[in-house]
Design an enzyme around this catalytic site. Structure first.
Site, PDB file in Angstrom:
ATOM      1  CG  HIS A 285      -2.078  -0.850   1.195  1.00  0.00           C
ATOM      2  ND1 HIS A 285      -1.979  -2.222   1.279  1.00  0.00           N
ATOM      3  CD2 HIS A 285      -3.402  -0.573   1.081  1.00  0.00           C
ATOM      4  CE1 HIS A 285      -3.202  -2.742   1.219  1.00  0.00           C
ATOM      5  NE2 HIS A 285      -4.077  -1.770   1.094  1.00  0.00           N
TER       6      HIS A 285
ATOM      7  CG  ASN B 181       4.441  -4.445   2.471  1.00  0.00           C
ATOM      8  OD1 ASN B 181       4.048  -3.335   2.783  1.00  0.00           O
ATOM      9  ND2 ASN B 181       3.621  -5.458   2.279  1.00  0.00           N
TER      10      ASN B 181
END
Length: 352
Positions: A200, A231
């Site tokens: 994201h 991430n």
């Protein structure tokens, strides 16, 4: 005396062969039902245990990965209704009536901080990019999508403390193409078994206030390939730090994105998706007369280093990306904020 004749029955023997055929059909049925599972025998055994009332043990349950939403059962990009923004908006409107915490977009004036006059300009938060792209506005955030990379080079949104509490759950969401991107986004299947996470840019955790706004963060326009350990490691740590600052300061402006350039590695079965080598965040705090800015630049790789080591002057990120951040700030103030060195920014942001 002639010996008695012994007759041997040849050919199809009803009882034995019927059992064999039934067993073969049973195996074919199992294959058809469980063939799509990565572990069909385990899936079958777990189904049997559930039928007889014995749930799977804790050891049988896979470790939950908070960065992986369930993948669609079918490629939703092939569904014309998903390609039609009007249908998508209609569905969102219908679903909103059933939500208890959807609410409307929270505006910065609700932070309680004293606002500068320049903050009140329309589109104050939006950067300006030298590169061509598609400006996409969702309820919770706005992004600039670069079709040639199938990745956004910036995502911008205000982050208020009130948005960080609520009942929205990411487990209810699936990654899906963005219906507002005319030329189409990457598909979730482009990331499957690529070795990269669907990372994201605007984090789902920044929109717990509204299930609808959290759902928007799962559009593939807001997703970029990220090394799993990055991430789930240092990038997650930075996201949590920004949320902690938003609670402390009542509200922030956040711009985050990927550094895009020609020649990047690509992944994808259907679409060529560029893999950025670096990601950044630029954060602005305003509470008149106080104002401060900070930039972070991180390589797309695992790191155990302190977040302070990734602080860089914002004008360095501007030179690298060709993006002008907060262009509606007064020129002198913008130059001062964006040229501050690491030590000054660390002292401004980390000292309390």
């Amino acid at each position: 005396m002639p010996s008695p004749k012994h007759y041997v029955r040849r050919g199809f023997r009803l009882r034995g062969n019927t059992l064999v055929l039934l067993f073969i059909f049973f195996l074919i049925g199992l294959f058809l039902h469980y063939g799509g599972r990565t572990q069909p025998v385990v899936a079958f055994w777990n189904d049997i245990r559930r039928i007889i009332g014995i749930g799977p043990s804790n050891a049988d349950r896979p470790e939950r990965n908070p960065y992986k939403a369930p993948e669609p059962n079918e490629d939703v990009a092939s569904d014309d209704r998903r390609r039609n923004p009007a249908n998508d908006a209609s569905e969102a409107s219908d679903e909103a009536s059933d939500e208890t915490n959807s609410g409307n977009k929270v505006e910065m004036e609700q932070s309680g901080n004293a606002r500068f006059d320049f903050e009140k300009q329309a589109g104050f938060i939006l950067p300006v990019s030298k590169a061509e792209g598609t400006l996409v506005e969702h309820e919770g955030y706005t992004l600039h999508y670069r079709d040639e990379y199938k990745v956004a080079d910036w995502v911008a949104y205000p982050l208020l403390a009130i948005e960080l509490s609520g009942d929205a759950e990411r487990d209810r969401e699936q990654f899906r193409p963005d219906p507002l991107v005319r030329n189409g986004t990457a598909l979730t299947s482009d990331y499957t078994r690529s070795g990269y996470d669907r990372g994201h840019l605007a984090p789902a955790g920044d929109f717990k206030y509204s299930q609808r706004m959290m759902s928007e963060t799962f559009y593939m326009s807001n997703i970029s390939p990220q090394v799993p350990q990055f991430n789930r490691g240092i990038w997650r740590e930075l996201e949590e730090l920004v949320r902690a600052w938003a609670r402390r300061d009542n509200g922030l402006y956040v711009v985050t994105g990927a550094v895009l350039k020609p020649g990047l590695e690509t992944i994808g079965r259907t679409t060529e998706v560029s893999v950025p080598e670096q990601f950044y965040k630029v954060i602005l705090y305003c509470n008149k007369p106080d104002i401060r800015m900070i930039g972070f630049l991180l390589r797309n790789e695992p790191s155990d280093a302190s977040l302070r080591t990734f602080v860089v002057p914002v004008d360095q990120i501007e030179r690298l990306t060709g993006i002008d951040f907060f262009p509606k700030l007064p020129d002198n103030l913008e130059r001062d904020l964006e040229s501050r060195n690491r030590d000054a920014m660390v002292a401004d942001w980390f000292s309390y």
